[in-house]
Design an enzyme around this catalytic site. Structure first.
Site, mmCIF file in Angstrom:
data_model
loop_
_atom_site.group_PDB
_atom_site.id
_atom_site.type_symbol
_atom_site.label_atom_id
_atom_site.label_comp_id
_atom_site.label_asym_id
_atom_site.label_seq_id
_atom_site.Cartn_x
_atom_site.Cartn_y
_atom_site.Cartn_z
ATOM 1 C CB CYS A 136 12.962 8.546 8.331
ATOM 2 S SG CYS A 136 13.955 7.664 7.267
ATOM 3 C CD GLU A 167 13.137 3.872 8.141
ATOM 4 O OE1 GLU A 167 13.269 4.459 8.827
ATOM 5 O OE2 GLU A 167 13.124 4.030 6.833
ATOM 6 N N GLY A 220 7.084 4.722 8.185
ATOM 7 C CA GLY A 220 6.295 5.814 8.430
ATOM 8 C C GLY A 220 6.508 6.189 9.844
ATOM 9 C CB SER A 221 4.324 8.363 11.825
ATOM 10 O OG SER A 221 3.156 7.769 11.958
ATOM 11 C CB THR A 222 7.085 6.677 16.320
ATOM 12 O OG1 THR A 222 8.309 6.990 15.856
ATOM 13 C CG2 THR A 222 7.191 5.767 17.366
ATOM 14 C CE LYS A 277 -2.008 2.847 3.097
ATOM 15 N NZ LYS A 277 -2.155 3.882 2.037
ATOM 16 N N GLY A 285 3.467 3.099 13.421
ATOM 17 C CA GLY A 285 3.974 1.770 13.684
ATOM 18 C C GLY A 285 3.818 1.183 14.982
HETATM 19 P P1 TAP Z 1 2.011 7.729 8.347
HETATM 20 O O1 TAP Z 1 0.559 8.032 8.633
HETATM 21 O O2 TAP Z 1 2.732 6.889 9.401
HETATM 22 O O3 TAP Z 1 1.711 7.253 6.823
HETATM 23 C C1 TAP Z 1 2.705 6.246 6.458
HETATM 24 C C2 TAP Z 1 1.874 5.043 5.804
HETATM 25 O O4 TAP Z 1 1.050 4.449 6.558
HETATM 26 C C3 TAP Z 1 0.992 5.619 4.747
HETATM 27 O O5 TAP Z 1 1.021 4.718 3.433
HETATM 28 C C4 TAP Z 1 -0.318 5.789 5.284
HETATM 29 O O6 TAP Z 1 -1.312 5.738 4.649
HETATM 30 C C5 TAP Z 1 -0.288 4.466 6.261
HETATM 31 N N1 TAP Z 1 -0.993 4.289 7.367
HETATM 32 C C6 TAP Z 1 -1.504 5.560 8.066
HETATM 33 N N2 TAP Z 1 -2.330 4.945 9.346
HETATM 34 C C7 TAP Z 1 -2.381 3.546 9.179
HETATM 35 C C8 TAP Z 1 -2.868 2.621 9.849
HETATM 36 N N3 TAP Z 1 -3.538 2.688 10.955
HETATM 37 N N4 TAP Z 1 -2.513 1.186 9.483
HETATM 38 C C9 TAP Z 1 -1.825 0.951 8.551
HETATM 39 N N5 TAP Z 1 -1.025 1.916 7.576
HETATM 40 C C10 TAP Z 1 -1.408 3.189 7.932
HETATM 41 O O7 TAP Z 1 2.903 8.968 8.271
HETATM 42 P P2 TAP Z 1 2.108 10.461 7.712
HETATM 43 O O8 TAP Z 1 0.834 10.892 8.637
HETATM 44 O O9 TAP Z 1 2.196 10.632 6.209
HETATM 45 O O10 TAP Z 1 3.291 11.411 8.491
HETATM 46 C C11 TAP Z 1 3.099 11.883 9.645
HETATM 47 C C12 TAP Z 1 4.363 12.245 10.272
HETATM 48 O O11 TAP Z 1 4.968 10.819 10.078
HETATM 49 C C13 TAP Z 1 5.397 12.891 9.622
HETATM 50 O O12 TAP Z 1 5.149 14.405 9.993
HETATM 51 C C14 TAP Z 1 6.616 12.445 9.660
HETATM 52 O O13 TAP Z 1 7.094 12.952 11.295
HETATM 53 C C15 TAP Z 1 6.500 10.905 9.814
HETATM 54 N N6 TAP Z 1 6.735 10.230 8.851
HETATM 55 C C16 TAP Z 1 7.938 9.552 8.973
HETATM 56 C C17 TAP Z 1 8.272 8.648 7.715
HETATM 57 C C18 TAP Z 1 9.617 8.141 8.077
HETATM 58 S S1 TAP Z 1 10.261 7.482 6.604
HETATM 59 N N7 TAP Z 1 10.262 7.706 8.999
HETATM 60 C C19 TAP Z 1 7.651 8.852 6.604
HETATM 61 C C20 TAP Z 1 6.427 9.472 6.573
HETATM 62 C C21 TAP Z 1 6.072 10.313 7.702
HETATM 63 P P3 TAP Z 1 -2.057 7.142 4.184
HETATM 64 O O14 TAP Z 1 -0.964 7.788 3.428
HETATM 65 O O15 TAP Z 1 -3.125 6.578 3.438
HETATM 66 O O16 TAP Z 1 -2.458 7.775 5.589
#
Ligand code: TAP
Length: 519
Positions: free
Chosen positions: A332, A298, A276-278, A224, A281
């Protein structure tokens, strides 16, 4: 339609630095004079060098990629993906449901049992080599699509994301028929179906980090992508077809987080990989607890980039700039905390401000652009909120003068000094072009401050002394430590974190282990 973005005009227009202060909190911001460096109205300003969009055909609507075919979502709904640099809508994307996740898992399970697990590993390798070659052949198409969908500068998608993605498939193709060497003395076996959820900051590269080792190890995949950056994953579906990958080996299900959750919690999914976000995770770890699935996480980071007084200062400035402004800081492992030795702090910060004044911010499709657009309006707001907290808590803010486009989501590079370790900007992941500076006097103080974080993903050390590099690197609680460089990635090198940065490794032989059960 995703709620955090809204369509507006087309081409980015430019405005002056002060008029663009919408991207940053007005109070107490010190903005450098507009005439500094090559920026603004200098006669030395760069002429526009836009990359052509002609190589890319973005369709009006994209379906799900299930069992080798494009399918409409069962609920009939779509979301819109936008160009963050212009706010223009790019395409309608299928909003996959739990029922679609179920169909994709069924296809992946069938493909695993009937085709992929029965193929000789050498034959699996051929598909991976083929995918790598096609990514190289279609690299411009991928780079332009990635930049339009994510906002990252074309220079980075062209020179970093796409070549590294191709390199990952190439590297893991080499492992496919040598798995017993990865786990000596044991019998390597694939998990079966793996569920993967990836973020929006490196959409194609994160896909490659996940899919390449999974396929090499003999698994099939349901992936996804993030809702704001689905296009290169859907273009990758086309690569799978072009490579004649057997149906169902790779399935791409676009949709919201809840659909991602349906994928990872399904009992037929034997291994889960998430970046993605902690907070998400943690939700995933809780959701699959007790199911006996393999899991790699990660997550975020708050890396210290430590500059000692004996460092080559200009080289260190370059590394610090690369560490925090690469991909707008939406990384990240970004070096978002600058730890600089007190004896050189003044001189180092002066050189850093000079260098920041030279950064070119704007149209990501321009080959001269250093800092592109922030991925979404929601992310812009999140960065702005954290920057405002830095000002409110008493840190000193500085931003270079630079013209910002009037449309799109752009955030001026930001340097904070007088930062206390208790400030939110020193503790929380900002995921934007914002650097928080903390000083130190001794080596042990530097180590203590660098480790004073809930995260543990990466760190950087700048010193001319090899013995100091070894001493500090071994004391830092970070999965990756770069010395006299930063943000270097290679498919052969493992990457991953400690503490709230997650667990498990991606890349290298270690990255393969996560996709193997060994008996
Ligand atoms: P997340 O919400 O963690 O999104 C990452 C992925 O997880 C996306 O594909 C998201 O889908 C999916 N996702 C969201 N909620 C989920 C759930 N309950 N179960 C399974 N998958 C789920 O990140 P974000 O909201 O885009 O960003 C928020 C913060 O996360 C950022 O400000 C940043 O600090 C951090 N972040 C960290 C990283 C890395 S590489 N460490 C990457 C991105 C963001 P959708 O896109 O459809 O919501």
């Amino acid at each position: 339609m995703s709620s955090d973005q809204s369509p507006k005009g087309t081409a980015p227009r430019r405005t002056t630095a002060r008029a663009a202060s919408v991207t940053t909190p007005a109070p107490a911001a010190t903005v450098a004079p507009a005439s500094s460096g090559l920026a603004g109205s200098s006669p030395w300003a760069y002429a526009p060098a836009p990359e052509s969009r002609e190589i890319v055909t973005i369709r009006q609507r994209y379906g799900l990629f299930i069992d080798g075919k494009e399918r409409a979502p069962s609920g009939g709904e779509v979301t819109i993906t936008y160009n963050p640099a212009t706010e223009e809508p790019l395409a309608e994307i299928a909003k996959g449901t739990p029922a679609d996740a179920d169909r994709a898992i069924e296809a992946a399970d069938r493909a695993y049992r009937k085709v992929w697990s029965k193929l000789h590993p050498r034959e699996r390798a051929k598909y991976l080599y083929r995918i790598s070659r096609i990514l190289q052949e279609r690299s411009r198409e991928f780079a332009v699509t990635e930049t339009m969908d994510s906002g990252k500068p074309i220079r980075e998608s062209r020179d970093v994301d796409v070549p590294l993605a191709a390199a990952h498939f190439w590297y893991y193709a080499g492992w496919a028929d040598k798995l017993e060497y990865a786990v000596p003395g044991r019998r390597p076996e694939a998990h079966g179906v793996v569920g993967q959820v990836i973020p929006w900051n490196f959409p194609l590269l994160m896909l490659a980090w996940k899919i390449a080792p999974a396929l090499a190890a003999g698994n099939t995949v349901v992936l996804k992508p993030a809702s704001t950056t689905p296009l290169t994953a859907l273009l990758f579906a086309d690569v799978c077809r072009q490579a004649e990958l057997p149906d169902g080996v790779v399935n791409i299900v676009t949709g919201p987080g809840s659909t991602g959750m349906s994928i990872v919690t399904d009992p037929r999914v034997a291994k889960v990989a998430f970046t993605g976000s902690t907070s998400v995770g943690v939700t995933i770890a809780k959701g699959i607890a007790g199911q006996g699935k393999g899991l790699t996480l990660e997550l975020g980071g708050k890396a210290a980039n430590i500059v000692f007084e004996d460092a080559a200062l200009d080289q260190a400035v370059e590394g610090v700039v690369n560490g925090i402004f690469f991909n707008q800081g939406e990384v990240c492992c970004a070096g978002s905390r600058l730890l600089v030795q007190e004896s050189i702090a003044e001189e180092f910060l002066a050189r850093l401000r000079d260098r920041m004044s030279m950064l070119r911010i704007g149209d990501p499709m321009d080959k001269n652009t250093d800092i592109g657009a922030i991925n979404s309006k929601a992310q812009m707001e999140s960065i702005g909120e954290l920057v405002a907290s830095g000002v409110a808590e008493g840190a000193q803010i500085w931003q270079p003068a630079c013209d910002l486009p009037t449309r799109g989501w752009f955030f001026r590079p930001t340097l904070f000094t007088n930062v206390a370790q208790s400030h939110r900007i020193a503790r929380e992941e900002i995921f934007g072009p914002v650097l928080a500076t903390i000083t130190f006097r001794t080596v042990s103080e530097a180590i203590e401050k660098a480790n004073n974080t809930a995260y543990g993903l990466s760190a950087g050390i700048w010193t001319e002394k090899g013995s100091r590099i070894l001493q500090v690197a071994s004391a830092l609680k970070a999965g990756v430590v770069w010395a006299n460089t930063f943000n270097r990635f290679d498919p052969t090198a493992p990457f991953g974190g400690y503490k709230e940065s997650g667990y498990g490794r991606e890349g290298g032989m270690q990255g393969l282990h996560a996709y193997l059960r060994s008996s």
